[in-house]
Design a protein around this motif. Sequence first.
Motif, PDB file in Angstrom:
ATOM      1  N   ALA A   1      -8.841   7.412  -4.762  1.00  0.00           N
ATOM      2  CA  ALA A   1      -7.484   7.250  -3.810  1.00  0.00           C
ATOM      3  C   ALA A   1      -7.384   8.592  -2.926  1.00  0.00           C
ATOM      4  O   ALA A   1      -6.527   8.454  -2.223  1.00  0.00           O
ATOM      5  CB  ALA A   1      -6.521   7.522  -4.832  1.00  0.00           C
TER       6      ALA A   1
ATOM      7  N   LEU B   1       0.916  -1.094  -0.115  1.00  0.00           N
ATOM      8  CA  LEU B   1       0.055  -0.033  -0.190  1.00  0.00           C
ATOM      9  C   LEU B   1       0.988   1.330   0.003  1.00  0.00           C
ATOM     10  O   LEU B   1       1.806   1.234   0.771  1.00  0.00           O
ATOM     11  CB  LEU B   1      -0.832   0.234   0.885  1.00  0.00           C
TER      12      LEU B   1
ATOM     13  N   ASP C   1      -2.470  -0.515  -4.282  1.00  0.00           N
ATOM     14  CA  ASP C   1      -3.273   0.448  -3.690  1.00  0.00           C
ATOM     15  C   ASP C   1      -2.486   1.730  -3.525  1.00  0.00           C
ATOM     16  O   ASP C   1      -1.523   1.514  -2.791  1.00  0.00           O
ATOM     17  CB  ASP C   1      -4.141   0.018  -2.723  1.00  0.00           C
TER      18      ASP C   1
ATOM     19  N   GLU D   1      -0.686   2.876  -9.785  1.00  0.00           N
ATOM     20  CA  GLU D   1      -1.614   1.817  -9.424  1.00  0.00           C
ATOM     21  C   GLU D   1      -1.615   0.808 -10.252  1.00  0.00           C
ATOM     22  O   GLU D   1      -1.661  -0.480  -9.922  1.00  0.00           O
ATOM     23  CB  GLU D   1      -2.989   2.323  -9.039  1.00  0.00           C
TER      24      GLU D   1
END
Length: 269
Positions: A96, A37, A65, A59
């Motif tokens: 996002a 992440l 993510d 991404e």
Amino acid sequence: MKIGVISDLHIDRHKSLRPDDYVAGLVEVLNQREIELLLIAGDISNHYQLTHQFIEAVETTAHVDVRFIPGNHDFWSEDTDITSAEILKYYMHMDACLIGKPYHINDAWAIVGNTGWYDYTYASSEFSLERLERRKYYGATWQDKVKIDWPMDDRKLSEIAASQTRKDLDQVKDKKVILMTHIVTHPKFAVPMPHRIFDYFNAFIGTSDFKEIYHEYPIQYSIMGHVHFRNVFEEAGITYICPCLGYQREWRSNQIIQEMNHALYTIEI
């Protein structure tokens, strides 16, 4: 989970590298470090569409993510056809963007993010409010003055940002929290005074409106950017992180991957 945090990429400010080079460099670092992440604490670019394109490219290429909050540069509207307030709405419609949308990592952890805004309290007390509101000193102009068109003053913006952050924190107050801002919320990240220029320009670096938030919510990590420092310290059980990539002239080498590796901080939960 391995969470990577970075800030102040400024992908459109390098003399020779293109935004695609920043994507490729960051993706390589994320893959090398096995980041699952990615959190970006603002100032990706000077144009909202380029900022959006960069996030989507990272991404899809890195298969991770990405969550971000816009920095002051991401709100610049000088070369756009919309206002800074409209740019904020644009970001908040992106999946996002963390503003107004806390990210639940798992049953124990969550991420809350807000740009924050500066409230002038980090400046030397020798300057009056009227003097600070000019945003000009020694012939230099704080560029937000001419490139952002908020419909209210900076101190009110700071209050609103803190209020929104509290609302988002209330949604996750039963979890351990990673808080991400762009504006500095701890004075240790301001430029040390006395300083010929930043006795004045520290006014636009940080805010004191978040001070009580750290006492009221279970914040474990606090990420911020804006000042182009790279530093980490712990205080009262909170780890404060400033993981700025910064401008090319501030790099310690000419190698983007080396600089990204140094700037990127990893949180493991």
